[in-house]
Scaffold this motif. Sequence first.
Motif, mmCIF file in Angstrom:
data_model
loop_
_atom_site.group_PDB
_atom_site.id
_atom_site.type_symbol
_atom_site.label_atom_id
_atom_site.label_comp_id
_atom_site.label_asym_id
_atom_site.label_seq_id
_atom_site.Cartn_x
_atom_site.Cartn_y
_atom_site.Cartn_z
ATOM 1 N N LEU A 257 0.827 -1.206 0.000
ATOM 2 C CA LEU A 257 0.000 0.000 0.000
ATOM 3 C C LEU A 257 0.863 1.258 0.000
ATOM 4 N N ASP A 258 1.908 1.260 0.833
ATOM 5 C CA ASP A 258 2.788 2.432 0.928
ATOM 6 C C ASP A 258 3.491 2.726 -0.396
ATOM 7 N N LEU A 259 3.782 1.648 -1.159
ATOM 8 C CA LEU A 259 4.500 1.804 -2.428
ATOM 9 C C LEU A 259 3.557 1.906 -3.622
ATOM 10 N N ASP A 260 2.227 1.924 -3.336
ATOM 11 C CA ASP A 260 1.230 1.944 -4.404
ATOM 12 C C ASP A 260 1.417 0.787 -5.382
ATOM 13 N N ASN A 261 1.842 -0.349 -4.868
ATOM 14 C CA ASN A 261 2.066 -1.527 -5.703
ATOM 15 C C ASN A 261 0.742 -2.298 -5.792
ATOM 16 N N VAL A 262 -0.062 -1.962 -6.806
ATOM 17 C CA VAL A 262 -1.406 -2.515 -6.945
ATOM 18 C C VAL A 262 -1.372 -4.031 -7.159
ATOM 19 N N LEU A 263 -0.499 -4.499 -8.021
ATOM 20 C CA LEU A 263 -0.438 -5.922 -8.345
ATOM 21 C C LEU A 263 -0.117 -6.759 -7.102
ATOM 22 N N LYS A 264 0.918 -6.325 -6.364
ATOM 23 C CA LYS A 264 1.321 -7.079 -5.182
ATOM 24 C C LYS A 264 0.224 -7.054 -4.110
ATOM 25 N N ALA A 265 -0.397 -5.905 -3.915
ATOM 26 C CA ALA A 265 -1.453 -5.780 -2.914
ATOM 27 C C ALA A 265 -2.636 -6.688 -3.249
ATOM 28 N N ASN A 266 -3.000 -6.749 -4.519
ATOM 29 C CA ASN A 266 -4.109 -7.612 -4.931
ATOM 30 C C ASN A 266 -3.776 -9.083 -4.749
ATOM 31 N N ILE B 218 -1.661 -10.379 -2.546
ATOM 32 C CA ILE B 218 -1.650 -10.686 -1.108
ATOM 33 C C ILE B 218 -3.086 -10.775 -0.585
ATOM 34 N N PHE B 219 -3.954 -9.887 -1.079
ATOM 35 C CA PHE B 219 -5.344 -9.916 -0.626
ATOM 36 C C PHE B 219 -6.018 -11.244 -1.000
ATOM 37 N N LYS B 220 -5.689 -11.768 -2.165
ATOM 38 C CA LYS B 220 -6.254 -13.057 -2.568
ATOM 39 C C LYS B 220 -5.860 -14.161 -1.572
ATOM 40 N N GLU B 221 -4.587 -14.130 -1.133
ATOM 41 C CA GLU B 221 -4.141 -15.123 -0.146
ATOM 42 C C GLU B 221 -4.880 -14.961 1.173
ATOM 43 N N LEU B 222 -5.038 -13.696 1.593
ATOM 44 C CA LEU B 222 -5.738 -13.436 2.853
ATOM 45 C C LEU B 222 -7.199 -13.881 2.773
ATOM 46 N N LYS B 223 -7.820 -13.632 1.651
ATOM 47 C CA LYS B 223 -9.217 -13.988 1.472
ATOM 48 C C LYS B 223 -9.415 -15.496 1.532
ATOM 49 N N GLU B 224 -8.428 -16.235 1.037
ATOM 50 C CA GLU B 224 -8.523 -17.695 1.036
ATOM 51 C C GLU B 224 -8.400 -18.283 2.441
ATOM 52 N N LYS B 225 -7.647 -17.613 3.335
ATOM 53 C CA LYS B 225 -7.308 -18.222 4.622
ATOM 54 C C LYS B 225 -7.993 -17.588 5.830
ATOM 55 N N LEU B 226 -8.461 -16.355 5.699
ATOM 56 C CA LEU B 226 -9.125 -15.728 6.827
ATOM 57 C C LEU B 226 -10.578 -16.154 6.912
ATOM 58 N N PHE C 299 -11.217 -2.798 2.185
ATOM 59 C CA PHE C 299 -11.425 -1.346 2.109
ATOM 60 C C PHE C 299 -10.143 -0.637 1.666
ATOM 61 N N GLN C 300 -9.009 -1.037 2.258
ATOM 62 C CA GLN C 300 -7.736 -0.419 1.898
ATOM 63 C C GLN C 300 -7.364 -0.714 0.448
ATOM 64 N N LEU C 301 -7.654 -1.926 -0.012
ATOM 65 C CA LEU C 301 -7.352 -2.293 -1.388
ATOM 66 C C LEU C 301 -8.209 -1.512 -2.371
ATOM 67 N N ASP C 302 -9.475 -1.324 -2.033
ATOM 68 C CA ASP C 302 -10.371 -0.546 -2.884
ATOM 69 C C ASP C 302 -9.867 0.887 -3.009
ATOM 70 N N MET C 303 -9.389 1.431 -1.890
ATOM 71 C CA MET C 303 -8.837 2.789 -1.914
ATOM 72 C C MET C 303 -7.631 2.868 -2.843
ATOM 73 N N LEU C 304 -6.751 1.845 -2.771
ATOM 74 C CA LEU C 304 -5.562 1.813 -3.620
ATOM 75 C C LEU C 304 -5.944 1.672 -5.073
ATOM 76 N N ASN C 305 -6.882 0.776 -5.388
ATOM 77 C CA ASN C 305 -7.314 0.586 -6.777
ATOM 78 C C ASN C 305 -7.956 1.841 -7.321
ATOM 79 N N GLY C 306 -8.712 2.563 -6.454
ATOM 80 C CA GLY C 306 -9.350 3.802 -6.898
ATOM 81 C C GLY C 306 -8.350 4.884 -7.240
ATOM 82 N N ARG C 307 -7.275 4.952 -6.476
ATOM 83 C CA ARG C 307 -6.261 5.983 -6.738
ATOM 84 C C ARG C 307 -5.505 5.713 -8.012
#
Length: 391
Positions: free
Chosen positions: A350-359, A361-369, A381-389
């Motif tokens: 998020l800090d580096l605005d690295n959209v690909l990496k953030a997405n 990682i989110f997929k991994e979190l979604k699978e396990k949480l 929510f944070q990912l949506d904010m990043l994608n919007g920017r």
Amino acid sequence: MKIESLKIENVGGISSLTLDKFHPNLNIICGENGIGKTNILDSIAHCFSTFSNNIIRKKEGSKKGKVCISIDDVQHDEHTFDITSFKPRCNTGNLPYNKNLMSFHRNIENLIYFKTERLFSHKWIERLNIYDQKRDHLYNLDGVSIGLAKDWFIKNELLSSQKYTKDNDKNSIELAKKAFGLLNQSCTFSALRQDMEIYVNTPTGVIPYEYLSSGFKTCISIVWGIIREVQIRFPNIDVKDFKGVVLIDEIELHLHPEWQGKICNTLVTLFPEIQFFITTHSPHVVQTAEADQVIALSGQDGYLEKRTLDIAPNGFKGWTIEEILMDVMGMKDTRTEWFRNKQKEFNEALDLDNVLKANNIFKELKEKLHPNSTDLALFRFQLDMLNGRNK
């Protein structure tokens, strides 16, 4: 008899610890692994016997250890025991002779100790142990033996129908039967059959006692152990009137979390006059307690103290398991190392605005949480904010 205070110096891993204002019924000792919870129980036990094989040792590097205990009996007694050597002397653990030992010896029969060995294997009863020698139940505080629990129950059940059996003994066996339902309302004592087996009514049908779960048998072994010890030591009193001290190490062993949350209330209900000292690693046990029933230990290098729990003036019955783990038992984080690493990587993306990496990682979190995880909602929510920017 109630223990009022305890002071330990240089015993085992404990350099210094002072505890007072114990609860008259239930004291739950918790803290991080290795902090010295069992040392506390062992120190109490040693103060009640000059003949125990249960060894407490002075702390490595110290000249001597000391245990000081005060009780409120008919009179106020305070006794100090010095531990000066590692080797047992006259079969007294490693407590040298002390004139105070004999004056405190009169209370030995008032203490019952359960260590962590509480399971037993099935055995056929070919003959019953009819006579229990009282002296065999007074000078060994290394833990109550549950090897004869089945013999004891069968003997008392057979005798309960006899006219010459005392009312106290009849009450004891009825209380032993009652324990089944208190732990699990769907389980009740069924019968003692000709094969000398104890049978229990369960939701799946009538089964032999030994077929119960290890957790159920662990609970029963504690309850029966207390009743049996009181019956042998005090044959002329009702077990409910026993005003002694019971020590139980790691009470949650073999228990499902649901029963971890029931066992303390069950014991206090069955034995309202006993003062219990138990150790635990389980937040489910703490969750059932009042504020003044929990002794949360903290400290470094063996210098321990009881943590102040002012944040729970009304007890812990409304607390979550996670809140107890962190604010009572001292866990810094209840999440796994994997989660913490992924959270760190996600925040860096998020800090580096690295959209690909953030997405990714989110997929991994979604699978396990957990699907309803509040953390997952925040990540989304944070990912949506990043994608919007970055549109």
